[in-house]
Write an enzyme that holds these catalytic residues in place. Structure first.
Site, PDB file in Angstrom:
ATOM      1  CD  GLU A  97      -0.196   5.309  -3.953  1.00 15.06           C
ATOM      2  OE1 GLU A  97       0.301   5.568  -2.847  1.00 15.06           O
ATOM      3  OE2 GLU A  97      -0.957   4.354  -4.155  1.00 15.06           O
ATOM      4  CG  ASP A 108      -1.911   1.061   1.326  1.00 18.22           C
ATOM      5  OD1 ASP A 108      -2.286   1.597   0.268  1.00 18.22           O
ATOM      6  OD2 ASP A 108      -2.367   1.374   2.450  1.00 18.22           O
ATOM      7  CG  ASP A 129      -8.417   4.398   0.264  1.00 17.92           C
ATOM      8  OD1 ASP A 129      -8.237   3.164   0.347  1.00 17.92           O
ATOM      9  OD2 ASP A 129      -7.701   5.227   0.847  1.00 17.92           O
TER      10      ASP A 129
HETATM   11  O1  MIG Z   1      -5.567   5.463   3.838  1.00 16.75           O
HETATM   12  O2  MIG Z   1      -3.541   0.942   5.730  1.00 16.75           O
HETATM   13  O3  MIG Z   1      -5.990   2.095   0.413  1.00 16.75           O
HETATM   14  O4  MIG Z   1      -6.870  -0.123   1.842  1.00 16.75           O
HETATM   15  O5  MIG Z   1      -6.792   0.022   4.636  1.00 16.75           O
HETATM   16  C1  MIG Z   1      -4.827   4.826   4.798  1.00 16.75           C
HETATM   17  C2  MIG Z   1      -4.723   1.636   5.890  1.00 16.75           C
HETATM   18  C3  MIG Z   1      -3.810   3.825   4.251  1.00 16.75           C
HETATM   19  C4  MIG Z   1      -4.986   2.988   2.381  1.00 16.75           C
HETATM   20  C5  MIG Z   1      -5.442   1.761   1.664  1.00 16.75           C
HETATM   21  C6  MIG Z   1      -6.445   1.037   2.508  1.00 16.75           C
HETATM   22  C7  MIG Z   1      -5.831   0.680   3.830  1.00 16.75           C
HETATM   23  C8  MIG Z   1      -5.359   1.953   4.532  1.00 16.75           C
HETATM   24  N1  MIG Z   1      -4.405   2.661   3.667  1.00 16.75           N
END
Ligand code: MIG
Length: 812
Positions: free
Chosen positions: A408, A405, A482
């Site tokens: 980017e 995650d 998200d």
């Molecule tokens: O926005 O790790 O898209 O799936 O649960 C916070 C916490 C960071 C973004 C991810 C989401 C995940 C969340 N992360």
């Protein structure tokens, strides 16, 4: 305060109006061929052309004597190029291959592509660049142009009239039609006009733009930094473009079968006992599940490669207990490494120079979950290797999948990412973050995949990523970030994932039920019904939102969800077959109708229904309190999956869809396979299989075929031939039907004694099947070989031994 000379800062003068002039090549001064590269020198800049095959060429703008022909990691190394015939006439330099002709205008550098019949397929009118380093290509489009591809983008299927930016971006809750940049950047545009489709891939990992809105009869492809380096990819069909593009940038490697199961996630399952209870709930409630995710709370202060000792006192024990229950754990791993001199990963990273730095030498720090954090420089192979090997921490606990995650990379600042002037080592060719931004996620997931693979004794790792660039399909599945628990976001997931499939990313899906905001019983049901057929199938939701585990809305809803999650498991052999096809040809697993019916004007922007493979049509309900919908059936005859009812295609029909019904149709003359219901993919080691043959008629015109691919679903042994291919053929004859089976390859032997066939609602009733006894339905159910008719459904059921090869004749 005393004035300094700043009071008369030059910018205060009010900017003089100077028209920024964009330059272009000027006329062609000379050209030459050098090792298969055509170098065309203009007055102000030059172009290099390379033919990769008869239907693909690269066009790169360069300065100086010779271009740098290295590519990003998106492009797979190739050993062969193709040599066109070249001639020169008054107007053009003409390159001819067996399928296309490319004209490069000697006055203007305008580039025209013609097909074999001399029909114009594409035209790049001009390429121009600004003194500030942006470059823009201007291409022709027509009244009837349609655009697809571009990876993960919001809005509808056809991108005509839209404009998008490629810049991997973490915007919270970003699934809105007007948003131009999301988490993934796939700079591939597919342009369909009439009977021809071609693709343009811009291999530039900095910021780029695709504008099919602002220029009337033209569209533009531009980049803000770096090189204008495009690949023209000929069709003529959309499928041909996808096949060629994925040959160029790679295809998925077969995921472990468990990655195709149902996945359950939540931000976050907070501790070991909650996770164990969740797993037991699935098993006690008989709801199939293969994976539980651990979101950021499993770590100690958000330090990657750690488990919190209080919340998860015994991760190894937990993981092995779960594995016995058939459930795998996939933990999240973000790129940010907490600045903490007592934390070994940080310490080692600093001491061994693995973090991104400014030119002056300072480490770049950004704020993410752990607070001030440093970011590994994955552009350096040495660092990628280091990061990959760190995953031994997870594999030694029995973990086989990782969730990437925030790659980017997302940073909590106004820019939302790393400073643009951070320098990446880039294996000895340093470049700024601005120039390489979109590669960060891909390189992280690549490092993760390779590191995991190294420590898994021949088993297949599973990587899930949020960010990526072309080529990411080789390493990871993608979820779309998200979204929210909105009906609109469920509907938008269809064109988004369909276009991802057309862009070389077949293994993708949204958070089922919606991530942010609060789901509802109906939304969860409808979304799960649809999600059961999406390549990636995970239910995930955010902190503080309504719970959305399948049992959150009472027994009736739970019952429907159980049935549809179970349906996915019964359909796994078919889905796995499609994954195999995707790994071989690049064809998407779920498809927009336009891919299979490119001449049907009804389907150019149709995206509230989709195909699974070529022959299964799914029309989800995506509005509340809706129990009926219009479904477009393309040409041919279609069978309602639930009732068997036949429908003539080429028109819309109205279909009933009470809450427990997902409208599904199967094309006549096709075969789909179903396996047995199971609670997890590795359950009961039973590969029993039924081939459902639709719409059989006793006539020469009827043929149906299926090739079933099978392997152990877990290891890479298939790469050494340990797989099987079972060919099923059904041929109609005037007085019956010939059904045959043959293993074209059988180095993997499935766990079963029999094969089953069902003729779904055939147009005739066989009087006998030569070589097979007619027996009762009870006998069939007990596993005896023979055949029988199910009076209720009108289906013919056949059960035979699973031998190398056999054939049966059904007589009218
Ligand atoms: O926005 O790790 O898209 O799936 O649960 C916070 C916490 C960071 C973004 C991810 C989401 C995940 C969340 N992360």
């Amino acid at each position: 305060m005393e004035d300094t000379s700043e009071a008369i800062h030059p910018d205060k003068a009010g900017l003089p109006v100077v028209q920024e002039t964009w330059n272009s090549f000027g006329h062609m001064i000379r050209w030459q061929e050098h090792n298969g590269v055509y170098l065309c020198y203009g007055e102000r800049s030059h172009a290099a052309l390379i033919f990769l095959s008869d239907g693909e060429f690269r066009f790169k703008v360069f300065q100086g004597e010779y271009p740098d022909l290295s590519t990003t990691i998106a492009i797979l190394p190739r050993t062969e190029t193709s040599q066109p015939e070249v001639e020169e006439n008054e107007e053009n330099l003409v390159f001819t291959t067996s399928v296309i002709q490319v004209l490069l205008n000697r006055q203007t550098f305008a580039l025209t592509v013609l097909d074999k019949n001399g029909q114009e397929i594409a035209r790049q009118e001009t390429v121009s660049w600004s003194p500030r380093g942006a470059t823009n290509g201007l291409f022709n489009m027509q009244e009837g142009s349609h655009f697809y591809g571009l990876g993960e983008k919001s809005s509808f299927l056809d991108k005509r009239g839209e404009r998008y930016t490629m810049w991997n971006t973490d915007v919270y809750a970003p699934h809105m039609p007007e948003i131009e940049a999301l988490y993934e950047s796939i700079p591939l545009l597919l342009h369909m006009q009439g009977e021809t489709t071609y693709g343009i891939f811009l291999d530039n990992p900095g910021r780029s733009d695709f504008d099919m809105r602002s220029h009337g009869v033209a569209y533009t492809i531009g980049c803000s930094t770096g090189e204008y380096d495009i690949y023209f990819i000929y069709g003529p069909e959309l499928k041909d473009v996808i096949r060629r593009y994925t040959a160029m940038t790679g295809r998925i490697s077969l995921p472990p079968k468990w990655a195709l199961g149902y996945h359950q996630s939540r931000y976050s399952y907070m501790n070991q006992s909650e996770v164990m209870q969740l797993a037991r709930d699935f098993r006690e409630k008989d709801i199939p599940c293969d994976v539980i995710y651990l979101d950021i709370h499993y770590m100690e202060g958000y330090r990657v490669f750690t488990f919190d000792k209080i919340r998860f006192p015994d991760p190894k024990g937990m993981i092995s207990e779960l594995k016995d229950m058939g459930i795998r754990i996939v933990p999240i791993v973000d790129p940010g490494v907490k600045k903490d001199p007592k934390y070994p990963v940080y310490r080692e990273g600093v001491q061994e120079d693995h973090f991104c730095r400014y030119l002056e030498g300072d480490i770049y720090f950004g704020d993410v979950w752990p607070g001030t954090s440093a970011f590994p420089d994955f552009t350096d192979n040495r660092t990628a290797e280091w990061w990959g090997q760190l995953h031994e921490y997870y594999t030694s606990l029995g973990i086989e999948g990782i969730w990437n995650d925030m790659n980017e990379p997302a940073v909590f600042n106004t820019l939302k990412t790393m400073d643009l002037d951070v320098i990446h080592k880039n294996n000895g060719k340093p470049m700024t973050h601005e120039e390489l931004h979109n590669l960060y996620g891909l390189l992280m997931s690549k490092a993760t995949y390779e590191g995991m693979k190294d420590h898994m004794n021949g088993r297949r790792p599973f990587i899930l990523t949020r960010a990526g660039y072309s080529g990411i399909q080789r390493y990871a599945a993608i979820w779309t970030g998200d979204n929210r628990s909105f009906w609109e976001h469920m509907a938008m997931a269809i064109p988004m994932v369909l276009n991802m499939g057309l862009s070389g990313l077949p293994f993708a899906g949204p958070d089922i039920g919606g991530f942010a905001h609060h789901t509802s019983a109906q939304l969860l049901v409808r979304w799960t019904q649809m999600g059961a057929f999406f390549p990636y199938c995970r239910n995930h939701s955010s902190l503080g939102t309504t719970r959305q585990e399948p049992w959150s809305f009472g027994e009736q809803i739970e019952g429907v969800l159980r049935e549809y999650i179970g349906l996915r498991y019964r359909w796994l052999p078919h889905l796995y077959n499609l994954f195999h096809e995707a790994s071989q040809t690049g064809m998407p697993i779920i498809r927009p109708l336009i891919l299979e019916y490119p001449r049907d004007p009804q389907v150019t922007n149709l995206c509230d229904q989709f195909l699974v493979g070529a022959d299964v049509l799914i029309a989800p309900i995506y509005r509340p309190d809706t129990y009926c919908r219009a479904v477009y059936l393309p040409e041919g005859i279609w069978h309602d999956y639930w009732t068997g009812e036949r429908h003539q295609g080429g028109k819309h029909i109205l279909v009933d869809a009470p809450l427990d019904v997902l409208p599904m149709f199967i094309r006549a003359s096709s075969i789909v396979v179903e396996g047995s219901l199971r609670q997890y993919t590795g359950d009961q080691a039973d590969d029993s299989i039924t081939f459902h043959i639709y719409g059989a008629i006793a006539d020469d015109s009827f043929t149906a075929a299926y090739s079933l691919y099978e392997d152990d679903g877990e290891t890479f042994a298939y790469e050494n031939g340990k797989h099987s291919k079972l060919d099923i053929r059904v041929q109609g004859e005037t007085d019956g039907l010939r059904l045959s089976m043959r293993y074209a390859h059988r180095e993997y032997v499935a766990v079963r004694d029999q094969l089953r066939f069902t003729l779904r609602q055939p147009e005739f009733t066989p009087s006998e099947i030569v070589g097979l006894e007619s027996i009762t339905l009870d006998d069939l159910a007990e596993g005896k070989t023979g055949w029988s008719m199910d009076e209720q459904s009108g289906d013919i059921l056949i059960q035979v031994l699973d031998t190398e090869q056999n054939e049966w004749i059904l007589k009218v």
